[in-house]
Design an enzyme around this catalytic site. Structure first.
Site, PDB file in Angstrom:
ATOM      1  N   HIS A  82      -1.328  11.059   4.566  1.00 30.01           N
ATOM      2  CA  HIS A  82      -2.255  11.259   3.437  1.00 30.01           C
ATOM      3  C   HIS A  82      -3.414  12.196   3.816  1.00 30.01           C
ATOM      4  O   HIS A  82      -4.543  12.017   3.365  1.00 30.01           O
ATOM      5  CB  HIS A  82      -2.824   9.921   2.945  1.00 30.01           C
ATOM      6  CG  HIS A  82      -1.778   8.985   2.410  1.00 30.01           C
ATOM      7  ND1 HIS A  82      -1.441   8.923   1.088  1.00 30.01           N
ATOM      8  CD2 HIS A  82      -0.980   8.085   3.041  1.00 30.01           C
ATOM      9  CE1 HIS A  82      -0.489   8.014   0.911  1.00 30.01           C
ATOM     10  NE2 HIS A  82      -0.189   7.496   2.078  1.00 30.01           N
ATOM     11  N   ASN A 132       0.083   3.722  -4.127  1.00 29.44           N
ATOM     12  CA  ASN A 132       0.828   4.978  -4.259  1.00 29.44           C
ATOM     13  C   ASN A 132       1.231   5.186  -5.714  1.00 29.44           C
ATOM     14  O   ASN A 132       1.058   4.289  -6.544  1.00 29.44           O
ATOM     15  CB  ASN A 132       2.093   4.941  -3.399  1.00 29.44           C
ATOM     16  CG  ASN A 132       1.819   5.223  -1.924  1.00 29.44           C
ATOM     17  OD1 ASN A 132       0.766   5.731  -1.564  1.00 29.44           O
ATOM     18  ND2 ASN A 132       2.776   4.895  -1.081  1.00 29.44           N
ATOM     19  N   HIS A 181      -9.171   0.787   3.184  1.00 21.80           N
ATOM     20  CA  HIS A 181      -8.559  -0.257   4.021  1.00 21.80           C
ATOM     21  C   HIS A 181      -8.131  -1.404   3.094  1.00 21.80           C
ATOM     22  O   HIS A 181      -8.993  -1.981   2.408  1.00 21.80           O
ATOM     23  CB  HIS A 181      -9.606  -0.737   5.035  1.00 21.80           C
ATOM     24  CG  HIS A 181      -9.154  -1.866   5.903  1.00 21.80           C
ATOM     25  ND1 HIS A 181      -7.832  -2.208   6.077  1.00 21.80           N
ATOM     26  CD2 HIS A 181      -9.855  -2.728   6.679  1.00 21.80           C
ATOM     27  CE1 HIS A 181      -7.747  -3.233   6.905  1.00 21.80           C
ATOM     28  NE2 HIS A 181      -8.960  -3.573   7.285  1.00 21.80           N
TER      29      HIS A 181
HETATM   30 FE1  HDE Z   1      -0.949   3.773   4.339  1.00 28.53          FE
HETATM   31  N1  HDE Z   1      -2.084   4.524   5.846  1.00 28.53           N
HETATM   32  N2  HDE Z   1       0.190   2.798   5.684  1.00 28.53           N
HETATM   33  N3  HDE Z   1       0.305   3.142   2.854  1.00 28.53           N
HETATM   34  N4  HDE Z   1      -2.009   4.778   2.994  1.00 28.53           N
HETATM   35  C1  HDE Z   1      -3.110   5.373   5.703  1.00 28.53           C
HETATM   36  O1  HDE Z   1      -5.192   5.155   6.754  1.00 28.53           O
HETATM   37  C2  HDE Z   1      -0.134   2.590   6.967  1.00 28.53           C
HETATM   38  C3  HDE Z   1       1.387   2.319   3.001  1.00 28.53           C
HETATM   39  C4  HDE Z   1      -1.893   4.719   1.632  1.00 28.53           C
HETATM   40  O2  HDE Z   1      -6.980   8.406   0.574  1.00 28.53           O
HETATM   41  C5  HDE Z   1      -3.859   5.587   6.976  1.00 28.53           C
HETATM   42  O3  HDE Z   1      -7.268   6.013   6.448  1.00 28.53           O
HETATM   43  C6  HDE Z   1       0.814   1.711   7.591  1.00 28.53           C
HETATM   44  C7  HDE Z   1       1.815   1.798   1.744  1.00 28.53           C
HETATM   45  C8  HDE Z   1      -2.836   5.611   1.015  1.00 28.53           C
HETATM   46  O4  HDE Z   1      -7.774   7.885   2.540  1.00 28.53           O
HETATM   47  C9  HDE Z   1      -3.152   4.663   7.971  1.00 28.53           C
HETATM   48  C10 HDE Z   1       1.735   1.407   6.616  1.00 28.53           C
HETATM   49  C11 HDE Z   1       0.947   2.324   0.826  1.00 28.53           C
HETATM   50  C12 HDE Z   1      -3.531   6.188   2.070  1.00 28.53           C
HETATM   51  C13 HDE Z   1      -2.061   4.073   7.107  1.00 28.53           C
HETATM   52  C14 HDE Z   1       1.325   2.086   5.423  1.00 28.53           C
HETATM   53  C15 HDE Z   1       0.025   3.174   1.541  1.00 28.53           C
HETATM   54  C16 HDE Z   1      -3.006   5.644   3.283  1.00 28.53           C
HETATM   55  C17 HDE Z   1      -4.020   7.016   7.390  1.00 28.53           C
HETATM   56  C18 HDE Z   1       2.964   0.539   6.726  1.00 28.53           C
HETATM   57  C19 HDE Z   1       0.957   2.131  -0.693  1.00 28.53           C
HETATM   58  C20 HDE Z   1      -4.611   7.241   1.976  1.00 28.53           C
HETATM   59  C21 HDE Z   1      -5.456   7.379   7.117  1.00 28.53           C
HETATM   60  C22 HDE Z   1       2.696  -0.780   7.154  1.00 28.53           C
HETATM   61  C23 HDE Z   1       0.711   0.751  -1.067  1.00 28.53           C
HETATM   62  C24 HDE Z   1      -5.960   6.642   1.755  1.00 28.53           C
HETATM   63  C25 HDE Z   1      -6.084   6.152   6.725  1.00 28.53           C
HETATM   64  C26 HDE Z   1      -7.000   7.742   1.612  1.00 28.53           C
HETATM   65  C27 HDE Z   1      -3.490   5.957   4.547  1.00 28.53           C
HETATM   66  C28 HDE Z   1      -1.204   3.170   7.600  1.00 28.53           C
HETATM   67  C29 HDE Z   1       2.092   2.043   4.223  1.00 28.53           C
HETATM   68  C30 HDE Z   1      -0.989   3.911   0.847  1.00 28.53           C
HETATM   69  C31 HDE Z   1      -2.636   5.303   9.232  1.00 28.53           C
HETATM   70  C32 HDE Z   1       0.800   1.252   9.035  1.00 28.53           C
HETATM   71  C33 HDE Z   1       2.961   0.823   1.478  1.00 28.53           C
HETATM   72  C34 HDE Z   1      -3.029   5.862  -0.468  1.00 28.53           C
HETATM   73  O5  HDE Z   1      -4.000   3.646   8.414  1.00 28.53           O
END
Ligand code: HDE
Length: 699
Positions: free
Chosen positions: A80, A153, A344
């Site tokens: 993202h 999402n 978060h």
């Molecule tokens: Fe994320 N995801 N994600 N994700 N995600 C990040 O956090 C992660 C997942 C989503 O505009 C990171 O600050 C793991 C699902 C959005 O700043 C990180 C897993 C969904 C955004 C991270 C998922 C999301 C992130 C990277 C699997 C939809 C952007 C930067 C367990 C429900 C937020 C950050 C923004 C961002 C980890 C799966 C949505 C690395 C480990 C499912 C919208 O922490």
């Protein structure tokens, strides 16, 4: 040091020795300073030993400036990375305290501030806006009980069921590690290798290959919390919920060829669109709804509500609209806000709680950890965009870049030395819902997560024929970029399990005969799930051009009366008009009136508009006939199935573009009776789907 020579120029600026142009006077209030507040006399020349001599180490002004510059970038988000954001507010439609004690859901008269960030997933921060990808939809609610982050999402399911697989999924979709490409694209071997070995991805792949992954704009996307959450009321009663965001102007997508061309025509297409809409007061708006259900309903479903690869069809649990979000203010500074905002899923307020979805549970670790790595300090909550608007008090102390200056002796709890210091509050404080589900320690996937194909099939069957065609084309495109034949064969095997017709169509389009027949589903896919109409974007597209942009290609001497009626009609419908001309600078109409074009033909291809008007004058059409970009303007508008209208003078252009008039197919003579009405009616369809078989016969 020799004094820099200055001399005044005619327009009131002075020239320094280096030739830079300056204002002649500087007030105290605008005096440039160092970060320590020391006034700066010369911001153009470093301190040297003699005008032609070496630069001196003691130039603290130079060193401070360059050092700060060297550290301007922080690590981009691992996923993202590319995002666009805006401020706004949320207001509930009524008091929802029966469902949740969350303060921001209780008072319809109270607006809660929000900051929403939309993003692509795979590409880096400098990648383009329109690749085929999932879009992030993250909203920070600054509530009176603390910040609540809904980090979702634009697709309601996910690729994997357990957080432990996330690094592998993301490694596979990102640039391949040896060659560093492709950027922002899933169309390569490693991604399809991983997902073809991971049957639980199948449902999400159907969505990712659908039109949902190439949205028309960020204002046109739906949003989903994906996981099942809980709402908890003041009596401690819990209701399961799935969160949904629905855009007020309807969800809409690009067509693939258009998305590809937009990437070149305007890499910032979505970011610009969001910015400009808010800037001109056309505020994007979404309804936040929940599917609310109890344990009994959960038990009656034939899948597990903790499984993030499943949806609950709206026919089974309908949406309850909770309130609306309006985005009405652009960020003041991209870095300070859009880049530094730290979402978060664990930023939670009383009245909302998690479930044990193993994907969500893993996220609860990842997001805090990632903020420490990106923002570099446990004090990231003190950055203005992350700060709660309600009081924040505790005894966490010190650390890098601490902003707060705590007073007094007491920095621990319990204490008796400062009776006014922060204390626990068992009444207002967050209390986790006492979920009784727990068992022996194990690394096991529940059997209730085993059906990977039934809902993928249901999704396919819920699509309209054009949408099915796009899914086939998307799989075909992506797999055509996969070099390893065994991977393609494996994907075809999964598609065959989703629906034989889908597997066969993609295989035929790829000119492949074999498909893997050794994939045994853990659970036999169901054949009786009824199609769910809300899953289709085309079926539920509202007839509107509100928030859309119409491109009007003109040449000098164009019909001023026609432009006036077009402008008035579009204004009534809430759509914008952009004028495109062969040259920048004023273009005269037939009455001598001057108009400032928004773009030139070469810089404003029709992919940037939702509907197109070709309105040259008799004298000007000859110029356009010699411009490939003008012919392509028309060809693409036709090929991308947009409403297209033209004046009689444009006939030779249409002929050269091989586009034939046909009202039913949305190619409309604007000079004709009802021409304008027919055009608006066609534009409201957004795409003329019947035209598609003429330009892209289905495979
Ligand atoms: Fe994320 N995801 N994600 N994700 N995600 C990040 O956090 C992660 C997942 C989503 O505009 C990171 O600050 C793991 C699902 C959005 O700043 C990180 C897993 C969904 C955004 C991270 C998922 C999301 C992130 C990277 C699997 C939809 C952007 C930067 C367990 C429900 C937020 C950050 C923004 C961002 C980890 C799966 C949505 C690395 C480990 C499912 C919208 O922490």
């Amino acid at each position: 040091m020799a004094k820099a020579k200055t001399n005044k120029t005619a327009n009131g600026v002075k020239k320094s020795g280096g030739g830079e142009l300056h204002q002649t006077t500087t007030s105290d209030a605008q005096t440039l300073t160092t970060n320590q507040g020391t006034p700066i006399a010369d911001n153009q020349n470093s301190l040297k030993s003699g005008a032609r001599g070496p630069t001196l180490m003691e130039d603290f002004i130079l060193r401070e400036k360059i050092t700060h510059f060297d550290h301007e970038r922080i690590p981009e988000r691992i996923v993202h990375a590319r995002g666009s954001a805006a401020h706004g507010y949320f207001e509930p439609f009524k008091n929802w305290s029966k469902l949740s004690k969350a303060a921001f859901l209780s008072n319809p008269k109270k607006r809660t501030k929000v900051f929403a960030r939309f993003s692509t997933v795979a590409g880096g921060a400098g990648s383009v806006d329109t690749p085929r990808d999932v879009r992030g939809f993250a909203v920070k609610f600054y509530t009176d009980d603390g910040n609540f982050d809904l980090v979702g999402n634009n697709i309601p399911v996910f690729f994997i069921q357990d957080a432990i697989k996330f690094p592998d999924l993301i490694h596979s979709v990102k640039m391949e590690p040896d060659r560093g490409f492709p950027q922002a694209a899933s169309a390569h071997d490693t991604f399809w290798d991983f997902v073809s070995l991971t049957p639980e991805s199948t449902h999400m792949l159907m969505w990712a290959m659908s039109d949902r992954a190439i949205p028309r704009s960020l204002r046109h996307i739906e949003g989903f919390g994906i996981h099942t959450f809980r709402l908890v009321n003041a009596d401690g009663e819990s209701t399961f919920v799935k969160f949904h965001w629905r855009p007020s102007i309807g969800a809409a997508s690009q067509v693939w060829d258009e998305a590809v061309k937009t990437a070149g025509a305007d890499p910032d297409y979505h970011r610009r669109d969001l910015w400009e809409s808010i800037d001109k007061g056309d505020f994007p708006e979404w309804t936040l709804s929940v599917q609310a259900f109890d344990q009994k309903t959960a038990d009656a479903l034939d899948f597990d509500i903790l499984d993030p690869t499943k949806i609950i069809p709206e026919e089974v649990v309908p949406l309850t609209p909770l309130g609306r979000m309006v985005l009405d203010r652009n960020p003041t500074n991209f870095f300070a806000e859009t880049e530094q905002v730290a979402f978060h899923p664990g930023h939670l307020v009383p009245g909302i709680d998690f479930t044990a979805d193993p994907l969500l549970q893993g996220r609860l670790h990842s997001y805090l950890d990632t903020q420490l790595s990106r923002l570099g300090s446990a004090n990231f909550h003190e950055i203005p965009i992350n700060r709660p608007v309600c009081p924040m008090r505790n005894f966490q102390r010190d650390g890098h870049m601490r902003m707060q200056v705590p007073e007094g002796r007491v920095n621990y709890e319990p204490n008796s030395l400062d009776p006014a210091s922060p204390r626990e509050n068992p009444v207002r404080g967050f209390a986790s819902f006492p979920d009784p589900d727990a068992g022996p320690k194990t690394r096991q996937r529940p059997e209730s997560f085993a059906d990977h194909y039934s809902q993928a099939r249901q999704f396919w069957r819920s699509m309209t024929p054009p949408e099915q065609g796009h899914i086939v084309s998307a799989f075909t495109f992506e797999l055509s970029k996969v070099v390893t034949v065994a991977i393609r064969t494996r994907v075809l095997g999964h598609l065959d399990l989703v629906e034989p017709e889908l597997g066969e169509r993609v295989a035929a389009a790829l000119n492949m005969t074999g498909m893997a027949d050794d994939i045994t589903p853990a659970v036999e896919p169901r054949d009786d799930l009824p199609p769910s109409p809300p899953l289709s974007l085309v079926a539920k597209a509202p007839a509107t051009i509100k928030g859309r942009t119409v491109g009007v290609m003109v040449t000098a001497g164009f019909d001023s009366r026609l432009l006036a009626s077009l402008t008035a009609a579009l204004k009534r419908e809430g759509a914008a008009l952009k004028l495109i001309a062969p040259k920048i600078g004023p273009v005269k109409d037939d009455k001598g009136g001057k108009h400032e074009p928004d773009m030139i033909v070469d810089g404003g291809p029709s992919v940037l508009f939702d509907a197109c008007v070709v309105m040259p004058s008799e004298e000007g059409v000859g110029d356009l006939l010699e411009m490939a970009s003008a012919i392509n303007w028309i060809r693409d508008a036709y090929g991308h199935l947009k409403a297209l209208t033209y004046v009689d003078a444009a006939a030779p252009l249409l002929a050269k573009a091989a586009v034939e008039p046909d009202v039913a197919l949305g190619v409309i003579d604007l000079d004709g009776k009802k021409g304008l009405d027919d055009f608006i009616a066609a534009a409201k369809k957004h795409r003329l789907w019947d035209r598609e078989k003429l330009v892209r016969p289905p495979v």
